[in-house]
Design an enzyme around this catalytic site. Structure first.
Site, PDB file in Angstrom:
ATOM      1  CB  THR A 141      -3.717  10.072  65.338  1.00 53.81           C
ATOM      2  OG1 THR A 141      -4.447  10.850  66.349  1.00 53.81           O
ATOM      3  CG2 THR A 141      -4.418  10.745  64.169  1.00 53.81           C
ATOM      4  CB  ALA A 201      -9.421   6.779  63.404  1.00 54.29           C
ATOM      5  N   GLY A 202      -9.120  10.034  64.122  1.00 55.45           N
ATOM      6  CA  GLY A 202      -8.743  11.064  65.037  1.00 55.45           C
ATOM      7  C   GLY A 202      -9.553  10.993  66.152  1.00 55.45           C
ATOM      8  CB  ILE A 209       2.857   9.400  65.529  1.00 53.93           C
ATOM      9  CG1 ILE A 209       1.692   8.440  65.117  1.00 53.93           C
ATOM     10  CG2 ILE A 209       3.363   8.834  66.886  1.00 53.93           C
ATOM     11  CD1 ILE A 209       0.547   8.775  65.925  1.00 53.93           C
ATOM     12  NE  ARG A 244       5.999  51.260  64.889  1.00 52.79           N
ATOM     13  CZ  ARG A 244       6.781  51.596  63.581  1.00 52.79           C
ATOM     14  NH1 ARG A 244       8.150  51.713  63.531  1.00 52.79           N
ATOM     15  NH2 ARG A 244       6.035  51.783  62.634  1.00 52.79           N
ATOM     16  CD  GLU A 269      -2.197  15.643  73.625  1.00 54.32           C
ATOM     17  OE1 GLU A 269      -2.669  15.500  75.003  1.00 54.32           O
ATOM     18  OE2 GLU A 269      -0.708  15.872  73.499  1.00 54.32           O
TER      19      GLU A 269
END
Length: 404
Positions: free
Chosen positions: A126, A130-131, A157, A270, A365
């Site tokens: 990455t 840019a991914g 990263i 509860r 990812e």
């Protein structure tokens, strides 16, 4: 068809649970609040064989199969997402990539110390621009004699400010058409001149994990550090992501389980209107949906693991598992907060951390939307798996556990 785990798998599960109870759980809240990465966790994980769980013994690993890798990922994230991220990056994205694509010399030089935990590994794909669009990366690597000169910036990263080894992707042919054919993979090491790193802060979740940036400024990388051939970088990155997404899916399954268990406990504790809140139908509905997600997610994750053990291409199945399980963990964490009411909005209870941590996996990812497109492309016939030059080896218990 056998849905049971082996005695060896149950041993792995117990080992990781015991480890998490002792080394992770007691420190989760403090590390999350202070956004502190616990470096001391790395040698402790290494001592248990966790950092090389799915690497053959001859390369310094534990020699376990890919089902074991999923179990480790599931149980670590049940305790804390930041711990699972270590496995996803170090083992899934980097070490298995070297195991799949590296030469024997590279496996001895890089994989063995990583599997032993002597060196920590990261995955540098990455960039600021840019991914998901990998072909848009701007890092470059030009050949100069017996080395490449690598320059570029990577961001988001995981383990970026901690790792010793960086699986780095750069363009060796910026003019390639299509652009992804010009990408090549390298192993960059921290001790190379021109490598600098730093940490990112202010994240919504996974605050106890290290996330950083890595820069290469005219870094000379020996040709012996090139992973695969020139132009194979995109294929290598995608195969590594198959492994990383598998661990993310398994981890998300663990987080869904954690949300369910926390909700069951609170539903008994509860009381409102004179009864436990678990007696209320809408609370039951949310809990039943969590059960559905756990059971369906388990089938998807461990089917993908079985396929990996068999040496079968599993991109489609792993993508589906990653999409389903990460959505399931986010929805379950949100429901868990609703069950806890106002207390769920406070870090007095773990569920608010579950929600913050779960959102990251829906993005990293490969975003949820990318996974959906991949599934549609398979069904429409626009996408077909082709055999890679290097396939991830099928699991062979005898071979993997031999120390040769």
């Amino acid at each position: 068809m056998d849905f049971s785990f082996s005695a060896e798998h149950e041993m792995v599960r117990k080992m990781v649970r015991d480890f998490a109870d002792k080394e992770i759980r007691p420190y989760v809240k403090d590390n999350d609040r202070t956004q502190q990465f616990d470096r001391s966790l790395l040698p402790k994980m290494a001592a248990q064989g966790i950092l090389g769980i799915s690497v053959p013994v001859r390369y310094g690993g534990a020699g376990m199969d890919y089902i074991s890798l999923a179990i480790v990922s599931e149980e670590l994230e049940y305790a804390d997402t930041a711990a699972r991220v270590i496995i996803s990056v170090h083992n899934g994205l980097n070490s298995l990539g070297v195991f799949q694509w590296g030469t024997e010399e590279q496996k001895q030089r890089f994989l063995k110390p990583q599997a032993r935990g002597e060196k920590i590994a990261a995955f540098c794909l990455t960039e600021p621009g840019a991914g998901t669009d990998v072909a848009a990366l701007r890092s470059t690597a030009r050949r100069d004699g017996a080395s490449y000169v690598v320059s570029g910036e990577k961001t988001w990263i995981s383990l970026g400010d901690v790792a010793d080894h960086f699986l780095w992707f750069a363009k060796t042919d910026p003019q390639a058409n299509p652009a992804h054919r010009g990408i090549t993979a390298f192993m960059v090491t921290r001790d190379m001149a021109g490598v600098t790193t730093g940490s990112l802060h202010g994240k919504l979740g996974v605050r106890a994990g290290n996330t950083g940036w890595v820069n290469c400024d005219e870094v000379r990388v020996p040709i012996e550090n090139r992973i695969g051939e020139e132009g194979e970088g995109f294929k290598i990155a995608m195969s590594c992501l198959d492994n990383g997404r598998f661990t993310v899916a398994a981890g998300a399954l663990g987080l869904t389980r954690a949300s369910l268990d926390a909700s069951l406990s609170y539903a008994h504790q509860r009381q409102t209107f004179g009864v436990e809140i678990g007696e209320h139908q809408l609370v039951k509905r949310m809990i039943s949906l969590m059960v559905q997600r756990v059971e369906a997610g388990r089938l998807l994750v461990y089917r993908a693991g079985w396929m990996k053990n068999m040496g079968m291409r599993n991109t489609r199945e792993t993508t589906l598992a990653k999409w389903f399980c990460t959505d399931a963990s986010f929805d379950s964490a949100s429901d868990a907060i609703q069950i806890h009411g106002a207390y769920g909005y406070s870090d007095e209870y773990d569920v608010e951390r579950f929600l913050r941590n779960s959102k990251g996996a829906v993005i990293y990812e490969g975003t949820r939307e990318l996974q959906q497109l991949i599934q549609a492309d398979y069904l429409l016939g626009y996408r077909r798996d082709q055999r890679l030059r290097c396939e991830l080896p099928a699991y062979d218990a005898q071979a993997w556990q031999e120390d040769v």
